[in-house]
Design an enzyme around this catalytic site. Structure first.
Site, mmCIF file in Angstrom:
data_model
loop_
_atom_site.group_PDB
_atom_site.id
_atom_site.type_symbol
_atom_site.label_atom_id
_atom_site.label_comp_id
_atom_site.label_asym_id
_atom_site.label_seq_id
_atom_site.Cartn_x
_atom_site.Cartn_y
_atom_site.Cartn_z
ATOM 1 N N SER A 65 42.959 -86.141 78.804
ATOM 2 C CA SER A 65 44.330 -86.334 78.329
ATOM 3 C C SER A 65 45.353 -86.140 79.437
ATOM 4 O O SER A 65 46.395 -86.796 79.439
ATOM 5 C CB SER A 65 44.614 -85.384 77.172
ATOM 6 N N HIS A 98 44.004 -72.926 79.151
ATOM 7 C CA HIS A 98 44.044 -74.301 79.679
ATOM 8 C C HIS A 98 44.625 -75.276 78.649
ATOM 9 O O HIS A 98 45.384 -76.184 78.988
ATOM 10 C CB HIS A 98 42.630 -74.728 80.080
HETATM 11 N N1 LIG Z 1 39.716 -79.653 77.543
HETATM 12 C C1 LIG Z 1 40.181 -80.936 77.378
HETATM 13 C C2 LIG Z 1 40.559 -81.737 78.457
HETATM 14 N N2 LIG Z 1 40.490 -81.254 79.724
HETATM 15 C C3 LIG Z 1 40.488 -82.123 80.891
HETATM 16 C C4 LIG Z 1 41.900 -82.517 81.350
HETATM 17 O O1 LIG Z 1 42.503 -83.436 80.442
HETATM 18 C C5 LIG Z 1 41.823 -83.203 82.723
HETATM 19 O O2 LIG Z 1 41.005 -84.354 82.623
HETATM 20 C C6 LIG Z 1 41.260 -82.262 83.779
HETATM 21 O O3 LIG Z 1 42.020 -81.065 83.775
HETATM 22 C C7 LIG Z 1 41.283 -82.892 85.180
HETATM 23 O O4 LIG Z 1 42.597 -83.264 85.515
HETATM 24 N N3 LIG Z 1 41.018 -82.986 78.258
HETATM 25 C C8 LIG Z 1 41.116 -83.504 76.980
HETATM 26 O O5 LIG Z 1 41.521 -84.670 76.820
HETATM 27 N N4 LIG Z 1 40.740 -82.740 75.917
HETATM 28 C C9 LIG Z 1 40.285 -81.470 76.071
HETATM 29 O O6 LIG Z 1 39.958 -80.801 75.053
HETATM 30 C C1 LIG Z 2 41.872 -77.890 76.538
HETATM 31 C C2 LIG Z 2 40.808 -77.505 77.491
HETATM 32 O O1 LIG Z 2 40.820 -77.824 78.678
HETATM 33 C C3 LIG Z 2 39.790 -76.556 76.949
HETATM 34 O O2 LIG Z 2 39.127 -77.200 75.875
HETATM 35 C C4 LIG Z 2 38.766 -76.150 78.007
HETATM 36 O O3 LIG Z 2 38.016 -75.120 77.405
HETATM 37 P P1 LIG Z 2 38.135 -73.614 77.981
HETATM 38 O O4 LIG Z 2 39.573 -73.163 77.734
HETATM 39 O O5 LIG Z 2 37.132 -72.811 77.170
HETATM 40 O O6 LIG Z 2 37.797 -73.671 79.456
#
Ligand SMILES: Nc1c(NC[C@H](O)[C@H](O)[C@H](O)CO)[nH]c(=O)[nH]c1=O
Ligand SMILES: CC(=O)[C@@H](O)COP(=O)(O)O
Length: 165
Positions: A65, A98
């Site tokens: 995202s 995060h």
């Molecule tokens: N944890 C989720 C993510 N994490 C990844 C980030 O969006 C991004 O791709 C990364 O930080 C590298 O820049 N993305 C989602 O779409 N949904 C999640 O639950």
């Molecule tokens: C939104 C995120 O990046 C999250 O789902 C990643 O999981 P965590 O917070 O347990 O590292």
């Protein structure tokens, strides 16, 4: 919760203009792909159901995202005369903060891209506590946020076009 009071797929059809004149981008995050694929199918089919031409729908995927921001910018910079970009993702709370950083960054980032290009950039991103809440909003009991994104894109494209007439 607001969504519990309004199904994401329920619209007064008489208030939805034809999508036929307009060109749409759809950017879909690959994270939580089971959910985001359902959002995409909802958005694409809603555009078609309201008259959009398949050749006027430009579909791209990004890793997560957070990359929806760059993805929307790349599309608006490189595809001529897009009328709106629908950005689809699913961010699910994990163990850390995060989630908060991603959700806030994506909301603010997509808003800024829309202002940068003076084009509707639609926030079709689920931000949920758990996977069940996401399932419920990707074709489940609360409808499909992809449908909502498509209808919003059509309405905003038509609003912008109304000032050119
Ligand atoms: N944890 C989720 C993510 N994490 C990844 C980030 O969006 C991004 O791709 C990364 O930080 C590298 O820049 N993305 C989602 O779409 N949904 C999640 O639950
Ligand atoms: C939104 C995120 O990046 C999250 O789902 C990643 O999981 P965590 O917070 O347990 O590292």
């Amino acid at each position: 919760m607001a969504t519990q009071l309004k199904n994401l797929s329920d619209f007064f059809e008489t208030t939805v203009p034809s999508a036929a004149p307009y060109r749409f981008g759809i950017v879909t995050a690959e994270w939580n792909a089971v959910i985001t694929n359902a959002l995409y199918e909802g958005a694409y089919q809603s555009l078609i159901n309201h008259g959009a031409e398949p050749d006027n729908i430009y579909t791209y995927a990004v890793p997560g995202s957070f990359e929806l921001i760059s993805g929307a910018d790349i599309l608006l910079r490189n595809i001529v005369n897009l009328d709106a970009v629908i950005c689809l993702g699913c961010v699910i709370q994990g163990e850390t903060r995060h989630f908060d950083f991603i959700c806030n960054a994506v909301a603010n980032g997509l808003s800024n891209v829309g202002l940068k290009y003076n084009k509707p950039v639609i926030f079709g991103v689920l931000t949920t506590d758990n996977q069940q809440q996401a399932i419920d909003r990707a074709g489940g009991k609360h409808g499909n946020k992809g449908d909502e994104g498509a209808i919003t894109a059509i309405k905003m494209a038509d609003l912008a076009d109304s000032f050119k007439r």
